[in-house]
Design a protein around this motif. Structure first.
Motif, PDB file in Angstrom:
ATOM      1  N   SER A  32       0.824  -1.211   0.000  1.00  0.00           N
ATOM      2  CA  SER A  32       0.000   0.000   0.000  1.00  0.00           C
ATOM      3  C   SER A  32       0.855   1.257   0.000  1.00  0.00           C
ATOM      4  N   MET A  33       2.136   1.125   0.379  1.00  0.00           N
ATOM      5  CA  MET A  33       3.072   2.252   0.343  1.00  0.00           C
ATOM      6  C   MET A  33       3.857   2.273  -0.965  1.00  0.00           C
ATOM      7  N   GLY A  34       3.352   1.586  -1.976  1.00  0.00           N
ATOM      8  CA  GLY A  34       4.021   1.573  -3.270  1.00  0.00           C
ATOM      9  C   GLY A  34       5.277   0.743  -3.270  1.00  0.00           C
ATOM     10  N   GLY A  35       5.368  -0.248  -2.375  1.00  0.00           N
ATOM     11  CA  GLY A  35       6.564  -1.076  -2.304  1.00  0.00           C
ATOM     12  C   GLY A  35       7.719  -0.383  -1.621  1.00  0.00           C
ATOM     13  N   GLY A  36       7.438   0.691  -0.882  1.00  0.00           N
ATOM     14  CA  GLY A  36       8.506   1.461  -0.258  1.00  0.00           C
ATOM     15  C   GLY A  36       9.114   0.816   0.960  1.00  0.00           C
ATOM     16  N   GLY A  37       8.512  -0.233   1.483  1.00  0.00           N
ATOM     17  CA  GLY A  37       9.052  -0.885   2.663  1.00  0.00           C
ATOM     18  C   GLY A  37       8.463  -0.311   3.938  1.00  0.00           C
ATOM     19  N   THR A  38       8.573  -1.053   5.014  1.00  0.00           N
ATOM     20  CA  THR A  38       8.084  -0.619   6.316  1.00  0.00           C
ATOM     21  C   THR A  38       9.187  -0.787   7.341  1.00  0.00           C
ATOM     22  N   ALA A  39       9.035  -0.103   8.482  1.00  0.00           N
ATOM     23  CA  ALA A  39      10.068  -0.160   9.509  1.00  0.00           C
ATOM     24  C   ALA A  39      10.189  -1.558  10.101  1.00  0.00           C
ATOM     25  N   TYR A  40       9.083  -2.273  10.206  1.00  0.00           N
ATOM     26  CA  TYR A  40       9.126  -3.649  10.688  1.00  0.00           C
ATOM     27  C   TYR A  40       7.979  -4.432  10.071  1.00  0.00           C
ATOM     28  N   VAL A  41       8.113  -5.739  10.061  1.00  0.00           N
ATOM     29  CA  VAL A  41       7.089  -6.641   9.536  1.00  0.00           C
ATOM     30  C   VAL A  41       6.705  -7.598  10.649  1.00  0.00           C
ATOM     31  N   ASP A  42       5.399  -7.712  10.926  1.00  0.00           N
ATOM     32  CA  ASP A  42       4.949  -8.629  11.965  1.00  0.00           C
ATOM     33  C   ASP A  42       4.014  -9.665  11.352  1.00  0.00           C
ATOM     34  N   GLY A  43       3.295 -10.425  12.194  1.00  0.00           N
ATOM     35  CA  GLY A  43       2.435 -11.482  11.687  1.00  0.00           C
ATOM     36  C   GLY A  43       3.254 -12.582  11.029  1.00  0.00           C
ATOM     37  N   TYR A  44       2.607 -13.427  10.233  1.00  0.00           N
ATOM     38  CA  TYR A  44       3.313 -14.560   9.646  1.00  0.00           C
ATOM     39  C   TYR A  44       4.397 -14.142   8.664  1.00  0.00           C
ATOM     40  N   HIS A  45       4.328 -12.912   8.134  1.00  0.00           N
ATOM     41  CA  HIS A  45       5.400 -12.432   7.258  1.00  0.00           C
ATOM     42  C   HIS A  45       6.727 -12.321   8.005  1.00  0.00           C
ATOM     43  N   ALA A  46       6.666 -12.183   9.333  1.00  0.00           N
ATOM     44  CA  ALA A  46       7.891 -12.058  10.123  1.00  0.00           C
ATOM     45  C   ALA A  46       8.759 -13.308  10.030  1.00  0.00           C
ATOM     46  N   ASN A  47       8.188 -14.451   9.675  1.00  0.00           N
ATOM     47  CA  ASN A  47       8.980 -15.674   9.517  1.00  0.00           C
ATOM     48  C   ASN A  47      10.192 -15.453   8.624  1.00  0.00           C
ATOM     49  N   PHE A  48      10.024 -14.648   7.566  1.00  0.00           N
ATOM     50  CA  PHE A  48      11.053 -14.506   6.547  1.00  0.00           C
ATOM     51  C   PHE A  48      11.955 -13.297   6.774  1.00  0.00           C
ATOM     52  N   ILE A  49      11.597 -12.430   7.721  1.00  0.00           N
ATOM     53  CA  ILE A  49      12.364 -11.210   7.962  1.00  0.00           C
ATOM     54  C   ILE A  49      13.017 -11.225   9.337  1.00  0.00           C
ATOM     55  N   ASN A  50      12.206 -11.404  10.365  1.00  0.00           N
ATOM     56  CA  ASN A  50      12.687 -11.499  11.741  1.00  0.00           C
ATOM     57  C   ASN A  50      11.614 -12.205  12.563  1.00  0.00           C
TER      58      ASN A  50
END
Length: 356
Positions: A32-50
């Protein structure tokens, strides 16, 4: 003896030398931010980031459980070959790409005049077909799947010179190195994440309610396809005496193609047929069924996140609202390997084409 090809994910996924301060794994917020990235990722997406971020409840009102079907699709491209400033300077200003303009374009793009200089570009596409996470008071777990395709393409300046000048003997009257390489890998991941709170302090220096989370996400990796091509050659263009036209082109080449699965089997069949009849083409033998590689492996993502309330710091109070939370995270991702054991094959060839 069965041949086995093992490939380190740490090497395969290092597709560029860029350092990114924001995650490029995409979820609904980053898209939703145009692929600009976010400061942190939570939920099940966190498996692949932190995986430690499975414990984050940033608003205190986020659902404890989350479920996603096709919960994230992303594409990213970058690299030193994608120098948009140079392309804008030479290709969008109405200039004709010849003579000094062409030389300036190549020199600025490759950072010098040596034909051996190289530049590369890379791209990664990923999709998360399914994900589920559950966050408790002291621990959290999740299950997520992801499919990734990563490619990298590298060329030298000599390759670009041929592209800009063509086979112009007035520009290419010396032996010109003409080299490129390409690699692509596709695989899917099934990741199981677990995180828990490992430390809680009511006060620490200027901070309050300090919490430390740690998480780990082992994953099973299923290889879909992997291929690399390394092509090295030289092109020499000779002119007749007192003539501006070429009368001889000499192309010396040496290449290696590494591939697996049905691609290898099809190319071996083509190679055998070509020795009998050099009029056959590779397209006659490539079946297009390339996912049967019987490749698998294991990987690991892990990380830690420190969270604290810094509302009591006077300077910070003057700039932000009443509630200020500081989070510091660190993670190590994509540790592991994939083993390909169906037809891992290297095809090599070298020779000389002499056109007169």
């Amino acid at each position: 003896m069965k041949k086995v090809l093992s490939i380190s994910l740490l090497v395969l996924l290092a597709t560029s030398f860029e350092v990114l301060s924001q995650s490029r794994h995409y979820d609904s917020r980053s898209l939703s931010m145009g692929g600009g990235g976010t400061a942190y990722v939570d939920g099940y997406h966190a498996n692949f980031i932190n995986p430690a971020n499975l414990m984050i409840n940033s608003t205190k009102n986020r659902p404890k459980r989350s479920l996603g079907i096709v919960g994230g699709i992303g594409f990213r491209a970058g690299g030193t070959l994608l120098n948009l400033d140079v392309y804008d300077q030479y290709l969008t200003q109405g200039l004709t790409l010849e003579g000094e303009v062409a030389e300036g374009f190549l020199t600025d793009l490759f950072g010098g005049t040596n034909s051996e200089l190289t530049k590369s570009q890379s791209a990664t596409f990923n999709i998360v077909p399914f994900g589920f996470s559950n966050r408790g008071n002291k621990s959290a777990f999740s299950l997520a799947t992801r499919v990734r395709v990563t490619e990298k393409f590298t060329i030298n300046r000599g390759f670009a010179e041929i592209g800009v000048y063509g086979l112009d003997p007035q520009e290419l009257d010396n032996v010109t190195p003409f080299n490129f390489s390409f690699g692509a890998v596709a695989f899917s991941e099934i990741s199981v994440g677990y995180a828990r709170q490992v430390l809680s302090l009511p006060n620490l220096l200027f901070a309050k309610n300090v919490k430390l989370y740690a998480g780990v996400a082992p994953k099973y990796i299923i290889g879909i396809q992997n291929s690399t091509l390394d092509f090295n050659s030289t092109i020499e263009i000779q002119r007749a005496t007192n003539s501006q036209y070429a009368n001889r082109i000499i192309h010396n080449f040496d290449y290696r193609l590494n591939t697996v699965g049905n691609v290898s089997a099809d190319l071996r069949e083509f190679e055998a047929a070509f020795e009998q009849d050099n009029s056959v083409t590779a397209g006659d033998y490539l079946s297009g069924e390339y996912a049967n590689v019987n490749a698998s492996g294991f990987g690991l993502d892990m990380g830690a996140t420190l969270e604290m309330d810094i509302s009591g710091v006077p300077i910070i109070d003057g700039f932000f609202g009443s509630k200020k939370t500081l989070r510091v995270s660190m993670s190590v991702t994509d540790i592991g390997k994939i083993t390909y054991d169906v037809n891992p094959t290297s095809f090599t060839a070298n020779g000389t084409f002499d056109f007169t």
